[in-house]
Design a protein around this motif. Structure first.
Motif, short mmCIF file in Angstrom:
data_model
loop_
_atom_site.label_atom_id
_atom_site.label_comp_id
_atom_site.label_asym_id
_atom_site.label_seq_id
_atom_site.Cartn_x
_atom_site.Cartn_y
_atom_site.Cartn_z
N ASP C 15 0.87 -1.18 0.00
CA ASP C 15 0.00 0.00 0.00
C ASP C 15 0.91 1.24 0.00
OD1 ASP C 15 -2.07 1.73 0.23
OD2 ASP C 15 -2.57 1.23 2.30
N ILE C 16 0.87 1.97 -1.10
CA ILE C 16 1.76 3.12 -1.26
C ILE C 16 1.01 4.40 -0.87
CG2 ILE C 16 3.12 4.46 -2.91
CD1 ILE C 16 4.19 1.64 -2.40
N LEU C 17 1.59 5.18 0.01
CA LEU C 17 0.96 6.44 0.42
C LEU C 17 1.12 7.48 -0.68
CD1 LEU C 17 2.29 6.11 4.01
CD2 LEU C 17 -0.13 6.29 3.43
N PRO C 18 0.12 8.35 -0.85
CA PRO C 18 0.18 9.31 -1.97
C PRO C 18 1.42 10.20 -1.91
CG PRO C 18 -1.72 9.75 -0.52
CD PRO C 18 -1.09 8.48 -0.06
N PRO C 19 2.05 10.43 -3.05
CA PRO C 19 3.27 11.25 -3.08
C PRO C 19 2.96 12.72 -2.78
CG PRO C 19 2.60 10.70 -5.32
CD PRO C 19 1.64 9.99 -4.40
N TYR C 20 3.99 13.44 -2.35
CA TYR C 20 3.87 14.89 -2.14
C TYR C 20 2.74 15.25 -1.19
CZ TYR C 20 6.98 14.85 -6.13
OH TYR C 20 8.01 14.59 -6.97
N SER C 85 9.23 13.19 1.29
CA SER C 85 9.97 12.02 1.74
C SER C 85 9.74 10.83 0.81
CB SER C 85 9.54 11.62 3.15
OG SER C 85 10.17 10.43 3.54
N LYS C 86 10.82 10.10 0.57
CA LYS C 86 10.70 8.87 -0.22
C LYS C 86 11.01 7.65 0.65
CE LYS C 86 11.37 10.93 -4.68
NZ LYS C 86 10.16 11.73 -4.38
N LEU C 87 10.91 7.81 1.94
CA LEU C 87 11.19 6.73 2.89
C LEU C 87 10.45 5.45 2.50
CD1 LEU C 87 12.47 5.86 5.62
CD2 LEU C 87 10.42 6.76 6.75
N TYR C 88 11.22 4.37 2.32
CA TYR C 88 10.66 3.07 1.92
C TYR C 88 9.69 3.21 0.74
CZ TYR C 88 12.41 1.52 6.47
OH TYR C 88 13.19 1.23 7.55
N ASN C 89 9.98 4.13 -0.16
CA ASN C 89 9.06 4.37 -1.29
C ASN C 89 7.63 4.63 -0.83
OD1 ASN C 89 10.99 4.17 -3.37
ND2 ASN C 89 10.93 1.95 -3.19
N ARG C 90 7.53 5.18 0.38
CA ARG C 90 6.24 5.54 0.96
C ARG C 90 5.33 4.32 1.14
NH1 ARG C 90 6.05 11.27 0.70
NH2 ARG C 90 3.81 11.38 1.02
N ARG C 91 5.92 3.15 1.42
CA ARG C 91 5.10 1.97 1.71
C ARG C 91 4.53 2.10 3.11
NH1 ARG C 91 9.12 -2.76 0.84
NH2 ARG C 91 7.54 -3.80 2.12
N ARG C 92 3.22 2.05 3.20
CA ARG C 92 2.52 2.28 4.45
C ARG C 92 3.01 1.37 5.58
NH1 ARG C 92 -2.77 4.10 6.02
NH2 ARG C 92 -3.23 4.51 3.82
N GLU C 93 2.98 0.07 5.36
CA GLU C 93 3.29 -0.88 6.44
C GLU C 93 4.73 -0.76 6.92
OE1 GLU C 93 2.17 -4.69 4.87
OE2 GLU C 93 0.17 -4.53 5.71
#
Lengths: 294, 294, 294, 294
Positions: C15-20, C85-93
Motif C-alpha cells: 500500500d503506497i501512500l500518496p506522493p507529495y 519524503s521517499k522513505l521506503y518508497n512511501r510503503r505504508r506498512e
C-alpha cells in the motif's frame, strides 16, 4: 513523450484486486425510477427493458472471456469473473470501468431493437466490484440477488395491481407496509385473481447468463437446464394473466442471444443449479505448483 | 429485505478518496484505433469525433456541478473535480463509474448528430481517477495532457501526410522514428507545404471545457478568453490547408454546447490561462473552522 | 530461493501512500490506563513517563532523517514526515511498523534510566498513519493535539485533586461531568489553591521535538525559542505547587536529548511557532521540473 | 473535546482487511545482520536468539486469542490469524502495529533472561500483513517459509564452517556461489565431518507455535506430535556436533513456554502436520446463515 510535467503520473496508483479470489461486478441503473417513468416502462415489469439489459450483458460476455456467469433483474446486473482471472492484471479501475462502459454502450446502442419509442436522453449506470474468497460466498451472493428479485417482484406486483385498481401510490404503499409474503400472495390471488406462481419465470427468477463452454464435453454443459423457453402451459385466469401471455410471447421474441451465451430463468438458490453448472465454477484456483525443489 | 445471504454484503468495501485533494478523472477510448478505422475517421484528426467527445463531456458537466474544468484531445478526456467536493462522499467506484457511464452513453446517444454513417458497434471507454494534493499539481496535469496533444498531433500530421503521399504506414513509421519536432515541422512545411501553425487550434491545443459560473461576477468569468470561434484569418497555402478550412467550418457548426459550459482551445500551459480562470481553481479548500473553543 | 510455494508472495500488495503529501504517524499506548496504574504513575502527570516517551521519540528521530517535527503528551506521540519524503518508497506498512517498533523498543530499553521500579511486563503501542495534502492541515493537526493535551490536563488536574481530597473516582467524575473550563479553573484555584497557569509547560503544552538542521543558517534555526528549561520563577502557593517544583527539577534532569533534536514546550497553536520554524515545514513540495522540452 | 481543528480527523481512513480471509502477519528484524554481529550471535544459529524470538512470539499469542499458529526462524516470525477473526474489526494498521509492538517489547523485555551480555541498543522489527483466501494458500505460505529456513540454514552452515576453517567471508561466498544442495551436503560431510541431518530440528525446521485449545477433546490436540524435546540420540561425529549437543541442552532449558502454547520443530511441509492439527485450521469460515426467509 517526456516533458517536465510527466511527474504527475507518479500520483497514479493502481489498485490491484487480491489474486485467486472471485470477483463480482454489479452494474446498477442510475436514476432508473425517473428513466423508466419517462419511457413508460410497463409495471411491475417491462419485458423489453429486461431483454435489453440481457442484450447489454451479452456484450460484456463477448468482450471478457473470463466472465462465466451473470445474473440480472430490474435495472441491475452482476457479473462473475473467475478467481484465476488475470484480466488487466486485476486492476480495479480498468475492470470496473470497462464493464460499466460496455454495458452502458450496448444498452443505448440496442435500444431501438427493443423499443419503438425514442430514447429521450442517455441513461447511465454505476458499478461496484467485490472480491470473494470462497465459491460458497459466490453462490450465496447470487442467491442473495435472486431472493431480492423475488421479494421486490412480489411487492411490486401487489403494488401496481392496487394502483391499477384506482389506489394512489401512497394508498398502495400504506396497504402493503409491513405485510408478509402470505398477505401479498392472498391479495394477488383473492382481489386480483392473479396466481403469483403463474408469472413468467423471467419476472420471478430474473435472468441468468451462462457461458457455453465449447471445449467441454456435452455432459458437463448442463443441457438438461430448463430455460430459453419462457412460455409454460398455464391456465389463464385473469386479464392480468392474459397480459402475461403477451409478455411471454414478447420475451421469446426478444431473447435471442449470442451462440456462446445461454440465458436461463432457473432457480439459482438450490444447489442443483450449481451442480449442473459445476464447470462454470470449477475454477483452477489451485495454486500453480511449479517445481518442488526443496 | 433480509435473508440468510445478506452477509455477503459485508465483503463490500468502499474505497474513499482522500478529502481536500483535487480529483482528476481521465476517460480513454478502448480499442479506438480499430474503432476510428472502421468508422473512417479523417486522419490525423476527425473534427466530428472531437465535437462528439466534447458533447459527451458536456453531459458529464451537466450531471456533476463539482466538475469545473475538463480537457480532451484524441479519444481521451480529463475532468477536474473540486478539492472540496463531497460527491458520493468521495467513493472512488461511484464517481468513476458514473462519469465513464455518462460519457459513454452520451457518446453513443449523440453519434448521429455528428456522423451520417451508422454506428457499427457500441464503442466503450475506460477510466482512472487520481488524487492531487496541490493546485500546482493540477495545472501541471493539464499541461502534461496538452503537451501530449501537441506532440501526438505533430507526429500524426507528418505520418498521415506521408501515407497520403503513397508511403506505407510502416515506411512512414520508419521515416519519423526518433526524429525531433524541428524535423517534423520542416517535413510538413517543405514536403507538404503545410504550416503547422496554421492548423486549427482544436487540433493543436485540444478542447478545454470551463464551467460558467453564473453566481460569480462577470469580471471573474474570463470573458476575455479567445475561444468558441475556431476560424482564424490565414493564408491558404496547400490542398491540406483547404481541407483545414472545411474542417474549421465544420467545427464551428458542431461545437454548440450547453449555456453553462464554455469551450475554448486556448494554450493552458501558460500561467495566463490559469490566472484568467482563477475562479475555477480558487477552491474553498480552507479547513472548515467550526468554533474555536480552546 | 525458488520453490513451488513462492507463488504465495503474489498475494502481497504494498500500500503506497500518496506522493507529495505530508504524513503524520501517531503512536498510542495500548491499555495504558492499566499500565500506568500498575507502575504507580503520579497523577495527573508522571514526569518520568513523559521524559521516557520523549526519549523513545528521540530514537525515532535518530533513525529517520525525514522526520522533522513531533509532538507528544500523555501516552501518545505524533511524528511528521516531510511531504517530499521517499522513505521506503512511501510503503505504508514499512513506515508505520518501523516507527512503532523503534518507539516501543526504546521505551522498554530506556525504562530503567527514568524509573527505579522494575518494569513488570512489556508495554506496547499501536499506530496509525494519515496523509495530509496541505501544510495548513499539518499545522491544524498539531494544534488539535495540543488543544487535546490542554483539555485533558485541566480535567485530570481537577479530577485527581478531588480524589486526593478524599472523593471516590466516581464522585469526582460526577462533580466534573459537563462542566466548562472556567468551573475547573475556579475549582482548582479556590478549593485547592492551585493556579493552573503555574503548572509546568510540559504538562500544559506537551512536548514538541524539532529537528535541528545543522546545514541551515543559524537565523533559520529558531534559537530564540524558549524551551529546554522548564523551571520558571513562580510563587509557590500550595502543597500541589511544591510537588510541581520537585517535578520541574526532575524534568530538567530527565530531558537531556540528542544534540540534533530540540525539545520545547511552546504553544504550537499560534502562528508564531510555525513562522519561527518555517525551515522545518518549508518542504520542497514543488514538483521536480525536469527538462521543458515542449 | 471539540475544537475548530477536529476536522483533521476526517483525513483518517481505516483500511479494512477483507472478511473471511486468512491473515498472516510476518515480523522481520530490521538491520539484524548488524544487530547479531554487535551482540556476538553464534553462527550460523544462535539458540538463545531463537529462544528469545519464541518467547516474544508467545507474548503475541497471549494477547490475541485469534492467533492459532505461528512459525519463525532466523529473525522473522509469521502469525496466522483465523479467517473468521473480527480483531479490531480487521483494521489493518491496528492489527499490524499491535503485533509488531508486542513482539518488539517482549523481545527487549526478555533479553536478559536469555543473554548474559547487555543489550547494547534497542533492536526493532517491521511487519507486513497479507490476506489469503484459501486454507491451501495458508499451508503453502508456511511451507514456503520452512523451505526458506532449510535453504538458508544449509547455506549458512556451509558458509560459517568455511569461515571457521580460515576462509574470508568473501572466499566462502565465492566457493558456495551457485552450488546446489548436494554440493553443500557433501562439503559439510566430507570437509567438516558434519552430518547435516544431525543438526537440531530447531535449526533445520524452525519453530512452530500452536495454540493449545483447552476446550477441544484430547484426541484433536495432536498429543502425538514429537516436539518440545529437541535432544535426540545421535552419534557425535565432530567438534561441530559436540557444540550442537551443548546447543541442544541450552535449547531445552530455554524453551519453556506458556501452558497454552506448544512449541514444535516438526516438518510442516508434509500434509501429516496439517491433518494432525486440523482443529487449528478448521475455522468456522462458513457463512453465518441467519434466517432463511425466502
Amino acid at each position: 513523450m517526456n516533458s517536465c510535467y510527466n511527474y504527475v503520473k507518479s500520483f497514479e496508483n493502481d489498485d490491484i484486486l487480491p489474486p485467486y479470489t472471485w470477483l463480482i461486478i454489479r452494474v446498477d441503473g442510475r436514476h432508473f425510477g425517473m428513466f423508466s417513468k419517462s419511457h413508460n416502462f410497463r409495471k411491475p415489469n417491462e419485458p423489453k427493458a429486461l431483454a435489453l439489459a440481457n442484450k447489454a450483458a451479452e456484450a460484456v460476455f463477448r468482450e471478457f472471456s473470463d466472465i462465466t456467469l451473470a445474473y440480472g433483474h430490474s435495472d441491475e446486473y452482476s457479473f462473475l469473473l473467475r478467481a484465476d482471472s488475470k484480466l488487466y492484471n486485476r486492476r480495479r479501475e480498468k475492470i470496473i470501468t470497462g464493464i460499466v462502459s460496455i454495458f452502458t454502450s450496448a444498452y443505448v446502442y440496442n435500444w431501438h431493437k427493443y423499443f419503438t419509442c425514442t430514447l429521450k436522453y442517455p441513461p447511465s449506470f454505476d458499478g461496484r466490484i467485490v472480491s470473494y474468497p470462497l465459491i460458497e460466498h459466490v453462490k450465496d451472493y447470487f442467491r442473495w440477488r435472486q431472493v431480492d428479485c423475488h421479494v421486490n417482484n412480489q411487492y411490486n406486483s401487489a403494488f401496481w395491481c392496487l394502483v391499477a385498481q384506482g389506489k394512489t401510490t401512497d394508498q398502495a404503499y400504506q396497504i402493503l407496509k409491513g405485510t408478509d409474503k402470505n398477505f401479498k400472495n392472498d391479495l394477488l390471488f383473492n382481489t386480483f385473481q392473479l396466481n403469483y406462481n403463474n408469472l413468467p419465470n423471467l419476472f420471478k427468477k430474473g435472468s441468468t447468463l451462462i457461458r457455453k463452454s465449447t471445449n467441454l464435453d456435452n455432459k458437463a454443459m448442463g443441457s438438461e437446464t430448463s430455460s430459453t423457453t419462457f412460455l409454460d402451459n398455464k391456465t389463464i385466469e385473469s386479464q392480468q394473466e392474459i397480459d402475461l401471455k403477451i409478455e411471454d410471447y414478447e420475451i421469446n421474441t426478444l431473447t435471442e442471444l449470442n451462440a456462446n451465451v445461454e440465458l436461463v430463468t432457473d432457480d439459482i438458490i438450490n444447489e442443483e443449479f450449481w451442480n449442473a453448472h459445476f464447470w462454470v465454477i470449477d475454477s483452477t484456483v489451485k495454486p500453480p505448483k511449479l517445481i518442488n525443489n526443496q
